[in-house]
Design a protein around this motif. Structure first.
Motif, PDB file in Angstrom:
ATOM      1  N   HIS A  22     -24.432  16.399 -36.664  1.00 22.32           N
ATOM      2  CA  HIS A  22     -25.705  16.437 -35.931  1.00 22.32           C
ATOM      3  C   HIS A  22     -26.063  15.083 -35.304  1.00 22.32           C
ATOM      4  N   VAL A  23     -25.355  14.030 -35.694  1.00 16.78           N
ATOM      5  CA  VAL A  23     -25.596  12.680 -35.167  1.00 16.78           C
ATOM      6  C   VAL A  23     -24.618  12.451 -34.016  1.00 16.78           C
ATOM      7  N   PRO A  24     -25.088  11.930 -32.886  1.00 13.76           N
ATOM      8  CA  PRO A  24     -24.165  11.669 -31.779  1.00 13.76           C
ATOM      9  C   PRO A  24     -23.004  10.768 -32.199  1.00 13.76           C
ATOM     10  N   ALA A  25     -21.825  11.005 -31.631  1.00 17.83           N
ATOM     11  CA  ALA A  25     -20.597  10.286 -32.014  1.00 17.83           C
ATOM     12  C   ALA A  25     -20.768   8.770 -31.926  1.00 17.83           C
ATOM     13  N   GLU A  26     -21.396   8.293 -30.875  1.00 16.99           N
ATOM     14  CA  GLU A  26     -21.594   6.845 -30.715  1.00 16.99           C
ATOM     15  C   GLU A  26     -22.393   6.274 -31.876  1.00 16.99           C
ATOM     16  N   GLN A  27     -23.430   6.971 -32.287  1.00 17.59           N
ATOM     17  CA  GLN A  27     -24.237   6.521 -33.421  1.00 17.59           C
ATOM     18  C   GLN A  27     -23.442   6.565 -34.722  1.00 17.59           C
ATOM     19  N   ARG A  28     -22.608   7.581 -34.890  1.00 16.24           N
ATOM     20  CA  ARG A  28     -21.787   7.665 -36.112  1.00 16.24           C
ATOM     21  C   ARG A  28     -20.866   6.456 -36.215  1.00 16.24           C
ATOM     22  N   ARG A  29     -20.274   6.056 -35.101  1.00 21.91           N
ATOM     23  CA  ARG A  29     -19.392   4.871 -35.118  1.00 21.91           C
ATOM     24  C   ARG A  29     -20.184   3.619 -35.475  1.00 21.91           C
ATOM     25  N   ILE A  30     -21.336   3.456 -34.852  1.00 25.93           N
ATOM     26  CA  ILE A  30     -22.172   2.283 -35.135  1.00 25.93           C
ATOM     27  C   ILE A  30     -22.583   2.263 -36.598  1.00 25.93           C
ATOM     28  N   LEU A  31     -23.052   3.392 -37.100  1.00 26.19           N
ATOM     29  CA  LEU A  31     -23.502   3.463 -38.487  1.00 26.19           C
ATOM     30  C   LEU A  31     -22.367   3.196 -39.470  1.00 26.19           C
ATOM     31  N   GLN A  32     -21.156   3.643 -39.139  1.00 26.68           N
ATOM     32  CA  GLN A  32     -20.021   3.397 -40.034  1.00 26.68           C
ATOM     33  C   GLN A  32     -19.711   1.911 -40.121  1.00 26.68           C
ATOM     34  N   VAL A  33     -19.782   1.212 -38.986  1.00 28.78           N
ATOM     35  CA  VAL A  33     -19.548  -0.243 -39.011  1.00 28.78           C
ATOM     36  C   VAL A  33     -20.661  -0.927 -39.789  1.00 28.78           C
ATOM     37  N   LEU A  34     -21.904  -0.493 -39.598  1.00 27.72           N
ATOM     38  CA  LEU A  34     -23.012  -1.065 -40.367  1.00 27.72           C
ATOM     39  C   LEU A  34     -22.843  -0.813 -41.859  1.00 27.72           C
ATOM     40  N   LYS A  35     -22.218   0.304 -42.210  1.00 26.52           N
ATOM     41  CA  LYS A  35     -21.972   0.631 -43.621  1.00 26.52           C
ATOM     42  C   LYS A  35     -21.087  -0.433 -44.287  1.00 26.52           C
ATOM     43  N   ILE A  36     -20.196  -1.041 -43.514  1.00 34.21           N
ATOM     44  CA  ILE A  36     -19.373  -2.138 -44.065  1.00 34.21           C
ATOM     45  C   ILE A  36     -20.290  -3.257 -44.529  1.00 34.21           C
ATOM     46  N   GLY A  37     -21.293  -3.580 -43.705  1.00 37.72           N
ATOM     47  CA  GLY A  37     -22.248  -4.624 -44.077  1.00 37.72           C
ATOM     48  C   GLY A  37     -23.032  -4.272 -45.326  1.00 37.72           C
ATOM     49  N   GLU A  38     -23.412  -3.008 -45.444  1.00 38.57           N
ATOM     50  CA  GLU A  38     -24.133  -2.564 -46.632  1.00 38.57           C
ATOM     51  C   GLU A  38     -23.267  -2.747 -47.881  1.00 38.57           C
ATOM     52  N   GLU A  39     -22.021  -2.337 -47.778  1.00 41.69           N
ATOM     53  CA  GLU A  39     -21.112  -2.467 -48.926  1.00 41.69           C
ATOM     54  C   GLU A  39     -20.849  -3.936 -49.258  1.00 41.69           C
ATOM     55  N   PHE A  40     -20.725  -4.776 -48.227  1.00 44.14           N
ATOM     56  CA  PHE A  40     -20.568  -6.212 -48.472  1.00 44.14           C
ATOM     57  C   PHE A  40     -21.773  -6.754 -49.225  1.00 44.14           C
ATOM     58  N   GLY A  41     -22.968  -6.309 -48.838  1.00 46.82           N
ATOM     59  CA  GLY A  41     -24.181  -6.750 -49.529  1.00 46.82           C
ATOM     60  C   GLY A  41     -24.149  -6.392 -51.008  1.00 46.82           C
ATOM     61  N   GLU A  42     -23.624  -5.213 -51.310  1.00 45.31           N
ATOM     62  CA  GLU A  42     -23.509  -4.810 -52.716  1.00 45.31           C
ATOM     63  C   GLU A  42     -22.495  -5.687 -53.449  1.00 45.31           C
ATOM     64  N   ALA A  43     -21.427  -6.073 -52.760  1.00 42.84           N
ATOM     65  CA  ALA A  43     -20.447  -6.978 -53.369  1.00 42.84           C
ATOM     66  C   ALA A  43     -21.085  -8.341 -53.629  1.00 42.84           C
ATOM     67  N   ALA A  44     -21.859  -8.825 -52.664  1.00 42.27           N
ATOM     68  CA  ALA A  44     -22.544 -10.112 -52.830  1.00 42.27           C
ATOM     69  C   ALA A  44     -23.533 -10.046 -53.994  1.00 42.27           C
ATOM     70  N   GLN A  45     -24.258  -8.948 -54.082  1.00 42.76           N
ATOM     71  CA  GLN A  45     -25.208  -8.770 -55.178  1.00 42.76           C
ATOM     72  C   GLN A  45     -24.482  -8.777 -56.523  1.00 42.76           C
ATOM     73  N   ALA A  46     -23.309  -8.167 -56.570  1.00 41.55           N
ATOM     74  CA  ALA A  46     -22.534  -8.149 -57.809  1.00 41.55           C
ATOM     75  C   ALA A  46     -22.063  -9.551 -58.186  1.00 41.55           C
ATOM     76  N   VAL A  47     -21.673 -10.354 -57.199  1.00 40.39           N
ATOM     77  CA  VAL A  47     -21.263 -11.737 -57.481  1.00 40.39           C
ATOM     78  C   VAL A  47     -22.440 -12.521 -58.058  1.00 40.39           C
ATOM     79  N   ILE A  48     -23.612 -12.355 -57.440  1.00 41.57           N
ATOM     80  CA  ILE A  48     -24.802 -13.034 -57.955  1.00 41.57           C
ATOM     81  C   ILE A  48     -25.082 -12.586 -59.380  1.00 41.57           C
ATOM     82  N   GLY A  49     -24.924 -11.297 -59.638  1.00 43.72           N
ATOM     83  CA  GLY A  49     -25.139 -10.780 -60.991  1.00 43.72           C
ATOM     84  C   GLY A  49     -24.081 -11.236 -61.981  1.00 43.72           C
ATOM     85  N   ALA A  50     -22.847 -11.364 -61.522  1.00 43.64           N
ATOM     86  CA  ALA A  50     -21.760 -11.797 -62.414  1.00 43.64           C
ATOM     87  C   ALA A  50     -21.855 -13.282 -62.752  1.00 43.64           C
TER      88      ALA A  50
END
Length: 110
Positions: A22-50
């Motif tokens: 239901h999401v336009p293809a262009e937006q899906r591509r953009i959101l998927q790349v942004l998802k990398i940033g979200e996952e990186f943030g979780e990795a950074a948060q884990a480093v801070i926690g570790a």
């Protein structure tokens, strides 16, 4: 026979494309790349926690948590190559890796 990582991430990409049809293809591509940033943030948060560097939370993560979050970054990036429409993501990544390694290792020899 066991599937390789690129086959599995291809299946994930297809699943995510179906789930977000239901999401336009262009937006899906953009959101998927942004998802990398979200996952990186979780990795950074884990480093801070570790390392216990957030005094409010202390030692909230382990280095195993960091490893798992880094794996999430890799999986998400692999899925992104599929969802960006790369014809052969494994070949494209392999060629890019070789080029990057050649540059870095050449600098080591200099």
């Amino acid at each position: 026979m066991e599937k390789n990582a690129w086959a599995i991430t291809g299946e994930l990409a297809a699943f995510f494309d179906e789930a977000t049809a239901h999401v336009p293809a262009e937006q899906r591509r953009i959101l998927q790349v942004l998802k990398i940033g979200e996952e990186f943030g979780e990795a950074a948060q884990a480093v801070i926690g570790a390392t216990g560097t957030n005094p409010r939370k202390g030692l909230s993560h382990s280095w195993r948590d960091v490893e798992a979050e880094v794996c999430d970054v890799l999986v998400t990036a692999m899925v992104a190559l599929h969802r960006l429409g790369v014809e052969d993501p494994a070949a494209m990544f392999g060629a890019h890796l070789e080029k990057t390694a050649a540059r870095a290792l050449a600098a080591r020899r200099a």
